[in-house]
Design a protein around this motif. Sequence first.
Motif, PDB file in Angstrom:
ATOM      1  N   ALA A  45      23.303  31.859 -34.976  1.00  0.00           N
ATOM      2  CA  ALA A  45      23.909  30.539 -35.192  1.00  0.00           C
ATOM      3  C   ALA A  45      25.428  30.660 -35.258  1.00  0.00           C
ATOM      4  O   ALA A  45      25.960  31.597 -35.865  1.00  0.00           O
ATOM      5  CB  ALA A  45      23.377  29.924 -36.477  1.00  0.00           C
ATOM      6  N   PRO A  46      26.170  29.731 -34.673  1.00  0.00           N
ATOM      7  CA  PRO A  46      27.630  29.845 -34.618  1.00  0.00           C
ATOM      8  C   PRO A  46      28.348  29.505 -35.923  1.00  0.00           C
ATOM      9  O   PRO A  46      29.508  29.873 -36.104  1.00  0.00           O
ATOM     10  CB  PRO A  46      28.021  28.838 -33.524  1.00  0.00           C
ATOM     11  N   GLY A  47      27.681  28.781 -36.827  1.00  0.00           N
ATOM     12  CA  GLY A  47      28.319  28.403 -38.082  1.00  0.00           C
ATOM     13  C   GLY A  47      28.038  29.391 -39.197  1.00  0.00           C
ATOM     14  O   GLY A  47      27.203  30.287 -39.076  1.00  0.00           O
ATOM     15  N   ARG A  48      28.753  29.245 -40.313  1.00  0.00           N
ATOM     16  CA  ARG A  48      28.560  30.099 -41.478  1.00  0.00           C
ATOM     17  C   ARG A  48      27.805  29.338 -42.557  1.00  0.00           C
ATOM     18  O   ARG A  48      27.826  28.105 -42.593  1.00  0.00           O
ATOM     19  CB  ARG A  48      29.911  30.562 -42.021  1.00  0.00           C
ATOM     20  N   GLY A  49      27.157  30.080 -43.456  1.00  0.00           N
ATOM     21  CA  GLY A  49      26.411  29.448 -44.534  1.00  0.00           C
ATOM     22  C   GLY A  49      26.572  30.199 -45.836  1.00  0.00           C
ATOM     23  O   GLY A  49      26.724  31.423 -45.842  1.00  0.00           O
ATOM     24  N   GLU A  50      26.538  29.448 -46.943  1.00  0.00           N
ATOM     25  CA  GLU A  50      26.647  30.068 -48.254  1.00  0.00           C
ATOM     26  C   GLU A  50      25.912  29.211 -49.273  1.00  0.00           C
ATOM     27  O   GLU A  50      25.947  27.983 -49.210  1.00  0.00           O
ATOM     28  CB  GLU A  50      28.111  30.225 -48.652  1.00  0.00           C
ATOM     29  N   ILE A  51      25.240  29.871 -50.217  1.00  0.00           N
ATOM     30  CA  ILE A  51      24.514  29.168 -51.273  1.00  0.00           C
ATOM     31  C   ILE A  51      25.018  29.636 -52.623  1.00  0.00           C
ATOM     32  O   ILE A  51      25.252  30.826 -52.836  1.00  0.00           O
ATOM     33  CB  ILE A  51      22.982  29.401 -51.143  1.00  0.00           C
TER      34      ILE A  51
ATOM     35  N   GLU B  73      20.816  23.637 -40.746  1.00  0.00           N
ATOM     36  CA  GLU B  73      21.082  22.748 -39.616  1.00  0.00           C
ATOM     37  C   GLU B  73      22.575  22.685 -39.313  1.00  0.00           C
ATOM     38  O   GLU B  73      22.969  22.580 -38.150  1.00  0.00           O
ATOM     39  CB  GLU B  73      20.501  21.362 -39.894  1.00  0.00           C
ATOM     40  N   ALA B  74      23.421  22.758 -40.347  1.00  0.00           N
ATOM     41  CA  ALA B  74      24.869  22.792 -40.122  1.00  0.00           C
ATOM     42  C   ALA B  74      25.268  24.057 -39.375  1.00  0.00           C
ATOM     43  O   ALA B  74      26.058  24.013 -38.413  1.00  0.00           O
ATOM     44  CB  ALA B  74      25.602  22.704 -41.459  1.00  0.00           C
ATOM     45  N   MET B  75      24.749  25.201 -39.800  1.00  0.00           N
ATOM     46  CA  MET B  75      25.077  26.476 -39.150  1.00  0.00           C
ATOM     47  C   MET B  75      24.693  26.451 -37.675  1.00  0.00           C
ATOM     48  O   MET B  75      25.452  26.905 -36.817  1.00  0.00           O
ATOM     49  CB  MET B  75      24.359  27.619 -39.864  1.00  0.00           C
ATOM     50  N   ARG B  76      23.535  25.927 -37.382  1.00  0.00           N
ATOM     51  CA  ARG B  76      23.061  25.919 -35.998  1.00  0.00           C
ATOM     52  C   ARG B  76      23.871  24.971 -35.118  1.00  0.00           C
ATOM     53  O   ARG B  76      23.878  25.122 -33.894  1.00  0.00           O
ATOM     54  CB  ARG B  76      21.571  25.574 -35.956  1.00  0.00           C
ATOM     55  N   LEU B  77      24.564  24.010 -35.750  1.00  0.00           N
ATOM     56  CA  LEU B  77      25.397  23.078 -34.999  1.00  0.00           C
ATOM     57  C   LEU B  77      26.871  23.469 -35.036  1.00  0.00           C
ATOM     58  O   LEU B  77      27.742  22.665 -34.693  1.00  0.00           O
ATOM     59  CB  LEU B  77      25.206  21.658 -35.544  1.00  0.00           C
ATOM     60  N   GLY B  78      27.154  24.694 -35.472  1.00  0.00           N
ATOM     61  CA  GLY B  78      28.527  25.188 -35.435  1.00  0.00           C
ATOM     62  C   GLY B  78      29.408  24.685 -36.558  1.00  0.00           C
ATOM     63  O   GLY B  78      30.634  24.726 -36.464  1.00  0.00           O
ATOM     64  N   ARG B  79      28.801  24.215 -37.654  1.00  0.00           N
ATOM     65  CA  ARG B  79      29.545  23.821 -38.842  1.00  0.00           C
ATOM     66  C   ARG B  79      29.345  24.878 -39.923  1.00  0.00           C
ATOM     67  O   ARG B  79      28.482  25.742 -39.811  1.00  0.00           O
ATOM     68  CB  ARG B  79      29.061  22.473 -39.380  1.00  0.00           C
ATOM     69  N   ASP B  80      30.142  24.798 -40.985  1.00  0.00           N
ATOM     70  CA  ASP B  80      29.966  25.686 -42.133  1.00  0.00           C
ATOM     71  C   ASP B  80      29.144  24.958 -43.190  1.00  0.00           C
ATOM     72  O   ASP B  80      29.568  23.915 -43.706  1.00  0.00           O
ATOM     73  CB  ASP B  80      31.319  26.095 -42.711  1.00  0.00           C
ATOM     74  N   GLY B  81      27.981  25.490 -43.498  1.00  0.00           N
ATOM     75  CA  GLY B  81      27.085  24.870 -44.460  1.00  0.00           C
ATOM     76  C   GLY B  81      27.232  25.495 -45.836  1.00  0.00           C
ATOM     77  O   GLY B  81      27.156  26.723 -45.970  1.00  0.00           O
ATOM     78  N   ILE B  82      27.441  24.668 -46.856  1.00  0.00           N
ATOM     79  CA  ILE B  82      27.585  25.119 -48.230  1.00  0.00           C
ATOM     80  C   ILE B  82      26.524  24.416 -49.068  1.00  0.00           C
ATOM     81  O   ILE B  82      26.307  23.210 -48.920  1.00  0.00           O
ATOM     82  CB  ILE B  82      28.977  24.778 -48.804  1.00  0.00           C
ATOM     83  N   GLY B  83      25.865  25.162 -49.950  1.00  0.00           N
ATOM     84  CA  GLY B  83      24.855  24.559 -50.804  1.00  0.00           C
ATOM     85  C   GLY B  83      24.960  25.033 -52.236  1.00  0.00           C
ATOM     86  O   GLY B  83      25.413  26.149 -52.502  1.00  0.00           O
ATOM     87  N   VAL B  84      24.537  24.172 -53.161  1.00  0.00           N
ATOM     88  CA  VAL B  84      24.408  24.524 -54.574  1.00  0.00           C
ATOM     89  C   VAL B  84      22.988  24.172 -54.988  1.00  0.00           C
ATOM     90  O   VAL B  84      22.494  23.089 -54.645  1.00  0.00           O
ATOM     91  CB  VAL B  84      25.422  23.763 -55.457  1.00  0.00           C
ATOM     92  N   GLU B  85      22.324  25.076 -55.693  1.00  0.00           N
ATOM     93  CA  GLU B  85      20.939  24.848 -56.108  1.00  0.00           C
ATOM     94  C   GLU B  85      20.746  25.292 -57.548  1.00  0.00           C
ATOM     95  O   GLU B  85      21.243  26.344 -57.961  1.00  0.00           O
ATOM     96  CB  GLU B  85      19.975  25.595 -55.173  1.00  0.00           C
ATOM     97  N   TYR B  86      20.019  24.485 -58.305  1.00  0.00           N
ATOM     98  CA  TYR B  86      19.817  24.712 -59.743  1.00  0.00           C
ATOM     99  C   TYR B  86      18.785  25.795 -60.027  1.00  0.00           C
ATOM    100  O   TYR B  86      18.927  26.568 -60.975  1.00  0.00           O
ATOM    101  CB  TYR B  86      19.384  23.388 -60.372  1.00  0.00           C
TER     102      TYR B  86
END
Length: 283
Positions: A105-111, A72-85
């Motif tokens: 999507a205009p934003g970037r994403g990383e997990i 949802e962050a990426m689609r709104l032009g923000r950079d989305g960062i996530g950490v998952e166990y």
Amino acid sequence: MAALLADGYLGSVWLTGQAPSRDLRRGRYTPESLTHPGKMLPTIPRYAIRTYTNPGDVVLDPMAGIGTTIIEAMRLGRDGIGVEYEAEWVTKAADNIHHTVQAGAPGRGEIYHGDSTALPSLLPASLHGQVSLVITSPPYGSSTHGHVRTPGPRRGKVRKINHKYGSVSNLAYRSHGELADGFTEILAGCRAVLRPGGHAVVTARPYRRHGELIDIPGMVVAAGVNAGLELVEECIALICGVRDGLIIPRASFFQQKNIRDAIATGDPQWLVQHEDVVILRAL
């Protein structure tokens, strides 16, 4: 008015349940990722991101699951960062990020894969003090999660599937005290990477364990304050729809069954159709 609130205008009641989750995810997430047992309703991070950030800001989810906050962050032009166990959900989140990039999507994403109780050490130093918004939800209770299946030519016996987070070491399967301590560590790590004035939005709801009502929202508030964050506001995000002044419930089969069983035994329980939203701020 309902449309305006759902689209990101401030309000203490977030009208985020106007559409079913499956409709909100169709085409935006891979079908394989929908097996996660505790997915956040996409409209909740969408609302929070529009309210508390600007385009180009960094949004973090330290318990990312399949990456709903990131997408949802990426689609709104923000950079989305996530950490998952759990490695399984890391893979599925990465697939969703790739799918979202392909969709333009205009934003970037990383997990990132790791234990968020050590959050600052998992993230690049360049992100420390740069996160504008944290959005997350602690894992809690299995009674509200999972899918219903009735296999066989005659529909067969009702059973639950896709209702496990992963390994037994996951916080979802710890005692309430261990969950509270672990979540406090996670929020302390979030405080370390939030920019001054940045917000943390945490969704939760009470649930019953062996008949006892567990106050998860209260635990979240205490964890946030103990982690050094300031409590700003407590709102509710609807997971039901509202049409012509009437509630359209979206409860799962097992939620409804548990409530009916409780009422039948003389225990007057209610069907919860909202998430508590705890809003904290870094000083």
